[in-house]
Design a protein around this motif. Structure first.
Motif, mmCIF file in Angstrom:
data_model
loop_
_atom_site.group_PDB
_atom_site.id
_atom_site.type_symbol
_atom_site.label_atom_id
_atom_site.label_comp_id
_atom_site.label_asym_id
_atom_site.label_seq_id
_atom_site.Cartn_x
_atom_site.Cartn_y
_atom_site.Cartn_z
ATOM 1 N N SER A 187 -11.816 -0.080 2.525
ATOM 2 C CA SER A 187 -12.167 -0.545 1.281
ATOM 3 C C SER A 187 -12.647 -1.743 0.764
ATOM 4 N N ASN B 233 -9.054 0.260 -4.440
ATOM 5 C CA ASN B 233 -7.526 -0.223 -4.679
ATOM 6 C C ASN B 233 -7.801 -1.642 -4.594
ATOM 7 N N GLU B 234 -7.332 -2.502 -5.448
ATOM 8 C CA GLU B 234 -7.616 -3.879 -5.249
ATOM 9 C C GLU B 234 -6.463 -4.530 -4.298
ATOM 10 N N TYR C 191 -7.648 4.601 -0.474
ATOM 11 C CA TYR C 191 -7.664 3.460 -1.094
ATOM 12 C C TYR C 191 -8.929 2.849 -1.689
ATOM 13 N N LEU D 137 0.781 -1.133 0.125
ATOM 14 C CA LEU D 137 -0.123 0.145 0.062
ATOM 15 C C LEU D 137 0.785 1.249 -0.019
#
Length: 175
Positions: free
Chosen positions: A132, A53-54, A50, A34
Protein backbone atom coordinates in the motif's frame (compact mmCIF):
# COMPACT_ATOMS: atom_id res chain seq x y z
CA UNK A 1 53.02 -4.32 -1.50
CA UNK A 2 50.69 -1.74 -3.08
CA UNK A 3 49.30 -4.30 -5.53
CA UNK A 4 48.67 -6.74 -2.65
CA UNK A 5 46.75 -4.08 -0.71
CA UNK A 6 44.66 -3.14 -3.74
CA UNK A 7 43.85 -6.81 -4.45
CA UNK A 8 42.93 -7.32 -0.79
CA UNK A 9 40.63 -4.29 -0.82
CA UNK A 10 38.94 -5.49 -4.03
CA UNK A 11 38.47 -8.97 -2.57
CA UNK A 12 36.94 -7.54 0.60
CA UNK A 13 34.61 -5.26 -1.38
CA UNK A 14 33.45 -8.07 -3.67
CA UNK A 15 32.83 -10.39 -0.70
CA UNK A 16 30.62 -7.72 0.90
CA UNK A 17 28.58 -7.48 -2.32
CA UNK A 18 28.14 -11.24 -2.48
CA UNK A 19 26.67 -11.38 1.03
CA UNK A 20 24.77 -8.09 0.76
CA UNK A 21 21.37 -9.72 0.32
CA UNK A 22 21.72 -13.13 1.93
CA UNK A 23 21.99 -12.07 5.57
CA UNK A 24 18.75 -10.10 5.82
CA UNK A 25 16.28 -11.40 8.41
CA UNK A 26 12.67 -10.22 7.99
CA UNK A 27 11.40 -8.33 11.02
CA UNK A 28 7.85 -8.52 12.43
CA UNK A 29 5.46 -5.72 11.54
CA UNK A 30 3.01 -4.12 13.99
CA UNK A 31 -0.33 -4.38 12.16
CA UNK A 32 -2.44 -2.81 14.90
CA UNK A 33 -5.39 -1.01 13.33
CA UNK A 34 -5.63 -3.12 10.17
CA UNK A 35 -8.65 -5.26 9.38
CA UNK A 36 -7.48 -8.90 9.59
CA UNK A 37 -7.43 -10.93 6.37
CA UNK A 38 -9.49 -14.12 6.66
CA UNK A 39 -7.26 -17.23 6.78
CA UNK A 40 -4.17 -15.06 6.20
CA UNK A 41 -1.88 -17.64 7.79
CA UNK A 42 -2.82 -20.28 5.21
CA UNK A 43 -4.15 -18.52 2.10
CA UNK A 44 -2.79 -15.48 0.29
CA UNK A 45 -5.24 -13.00 -1.21
CA UNK A 46 -4.57 -12.13 -4.86
CA UNK A 47 -5.00 -8.36 -4.64
CA UNK A 48 -4.01 -5.78 -2.07
CA UNK A 49 -6.91 -5.45 0.37
CA UNK A 50 -5.46 -2.26 1.86
CA UNK A 51 -4.89 -0.21 -1.29
CA UNK A 52 -5.42 3.49 -0.43
CA UNK A 53 -5.97 2.64 3.26
CA UNK A 54 -4.30 5.49 5.20
CA UNK A 55 -3.49 3.33 8.24
CA UNK A 56 -1.98 0.61 6.03
CA UNK A 57 0.10 3.23 4.19
CA UNK A 58 1.46 4.54 7.50
CA UNK A 59 2.28 1.02 8.71
CA UNK A 60 3.76 0.14 5.32
CA UNK A 61 6.12 3.10 5.29
CA UNK A 62 7.64 2.08 8.62
CA UNK A 63 7.67 -1.61 7.72
CA UNK A 64 9.45 -0.85 4.43
CA UNK A 65 12.11 1.13 6.29
CA UNK A 66 12.54 -1.76 8.72
CA UNK A 67 12.54 -4.64 6.22
CA UNK A 68 13.24 -3.41 2.72
CA UNK A 69 15.18 -0.14 2.71
CA UNK A 70 18.50 -1.88 3.31
CA UNK A 71 18.43 -3.20 -0.25
CA UNK A 72 15.73 -1.20 -2.04
CA UNK A 73 16.78 2.17 -0.59
CA UNK A 74 15.28 4.69 1.79
CA UNK A 75 11.82 5.70 0.53
CA UNK A 76 12.25 2.98 -2.17
CA UNK A 77 14.86 5.07 -3.99
CA UNK A 78 17.32 2.32 -4.85
CA UNK A 79 21.03 2.92 -4.71
CA UNK A 80 21.64 0.09 -7.15
CA UNK A 81 21.72 -2.99 -4.93
CA UNK A 82 18.13 -4.00 -5.67
CA UNK A 83 15.43 -2.74 -8.06
CA UNK A 84 13.96 0.72 -7.56
CA UNK A 85 10.44 -0.30 -6.59
CA UNK A 86 9.00 3.10 -7.48
CA UNK A 87 9.72 2.28 -11.12
CA UNK A 88 9.84 -1.52 -11.32
CA UNK A 89 6.69 -2.49 -9.42
CA UNK A 90 3.59 -1.57 -11.43
CA UNK A 91 0.34 -0.43 -9.86
CA UNK A 92 -2.80 -2.58 -9.87
CA UNK A 93 -3.25 -6.31 -10.36
CA UNK A 94 0.03 -6.83 -12.23
CA UNK A 95 2.04 -5.26 -9.42
CA UNK A 96 0.07 -7.17 -6.78
CA UNK A 97 0.93 -10.47 -8.50
CA UNK A 98 4.64 -9.62 -8.67
CA UNK A 99 4.66 -8.45 -5.04
CA UNK A 100 2.84 -11.57 -3.82
CA UNK A 101 5.21 -13.89 -5.68
CA UNK A 102 8.29 -12.18 -4.19
CA UNK A 103 6.87 -12.20 -0.66
CA UNK A 104 6.07 -15.92 -0.88
CA UNK A 105 9.20 -17.13 -2.68
CA UNK A 106 11.82 -14.44 -2.24
CA UNK A 107 14.44 -14.23 -4.98
CA UNK A 108 17.15 -16.83 -5.36
CA UNK A 109 19.46 -16.97 -8.37
CA UNK A 110 22.21 -19.52 -8.84
CA UNK A 111 21.79 -20.59 -5.22
CA UNK A 112 22.32 -17.04 -3.92
CA UNK A 113 19.55 -15.39 -1.90
CA UNK A 114 18.91 -11.94 -3.32
CA UNK A 115 15.74 -11.45 -1.29
CA UNK A 116 14.52 -13.59 1.60
CA UNK A 117 11.06 -15.17 1.76
CA UNK A 118 8.69 -13.24 3.98
CA UNK A 119 5.77 -15.70 3.86
CA UNK A 120 5.38 -17.53 7.15
CA UNK A 121 7.74 -15.11 8.89
CA UNK A 122 5.89 -11.81 8.54
CA UNK A 123 2.08 -11.59 8.59
CA UNK A 124 0.41 -11.08 5.25
CA UNK A 125 -1.37 -7.97 6.54
CA UNK A 126 1.97 -6.29 7.19
CA UNK A 127 3.28 -7.20 3.75
CA UNK A 128 0.20 -5.82 2.00
CA UNK A 129 0.65 -2.65 4.09
CA UNK A 130 4.12 -2.30 2.54
CA UNK A 131 2.53 -2.73 -0.89
CA UNK A 132 0.00 0.00 0.00
CA UNK A 133 2.81 2.42 0.83
CA UNK A 134 4.74 1.46 -2.32
CA UNK A 135 1.66 2.38 -4.37
CA UNK A 136 1.89 5.93 -3.00
CA UNK A 137 5.54 6.40 -4.04
CA UNK A 138 5.23 4.75 -7.45
CA UNK A 139 6.22 6.88 -10.43
CA UNK A 140 2.77 6.01 -11.80
CA UNK A 141 0.89 7.08 -8.64
CA UNK A 142 -1.64 9.85 -9.17
CA UNK A 143 -0.52 13.20 -7.80
CA UNK A 144 -2.46 14.18 -4.69
CA UNK A 145 -4.28 17.47 -5.01
CA UNK A 146 -3.54 20.07 -2.36
CA UNK A 147 -6.42 20.93 -0.04
CA UNK A 148 -8.52 23.76 -1.51
CA UNK A 149 -7.68 26.20 1.29
CA UNK A 150 -3.96 26.05 0.56
CA UNK A 151 -3.99 26.51 -3.19
CA UNK A 152 -2.59 29.78 -4.50
CA UNK A 153 -5.91 30.79 -6.05
CA UNK A 154 -7.81 30.10 -2.82
CA UNK A 155 -5.29 32.06 -0.76
CA UNK A 156 -5.34 34.95 -3.23
CA UNK A 157 -9.15 35.11 -3.33
CA UNK A 158 -9.35 34.92 0.47
CA UNK A 159 -6.73 37.62 0.86
CA UNK A 160 -8.44 39.92 -1.62
CA UNK A 161 -11.86 39.62 0.02
CA UNK A 162 -10.90 39.57 3.70
CA UNK A 163 -7.82 41.76 3.92
CA UNK A 164 -7.70 45.32 2.65
CA UNK A 165 -4.65 46.21 0.60
CA UNK A 166 -2.04 48.21 2.52
CA UNK A 167 -2.28 51.91 1.77
CA UNK A 168 1.34 52.70 2.57
CA UNK A 169 4.34 50.69 1.47
CA UNK A 170 6.10 48.95 4.38
CA UNK A 171 9.78 48.20 4.92
CA UNK A 172 11.06 44.67 5.40
CA UNK A 173 11.43 45.30 9.15
CA UNK A 174 7.83 46.45 9.42
CA UNK A 175 6.61 43.34 7.62
Amino acid sequence: LLVTRICGALLLASTMQIWAHGDVTPQPIDITGLEPIKDSDTTWVDTNPYSSNERAIEIGKHAFAQNCARCHGIDAISGGIAPDLREKLPLGQEGDEIFKERMINGAIRNGVTYMPKFDGIVKQEGLWAIRSWLETVSVDAPVKAAPAATTTAAVASTASTNTPAPTVARTGEEV
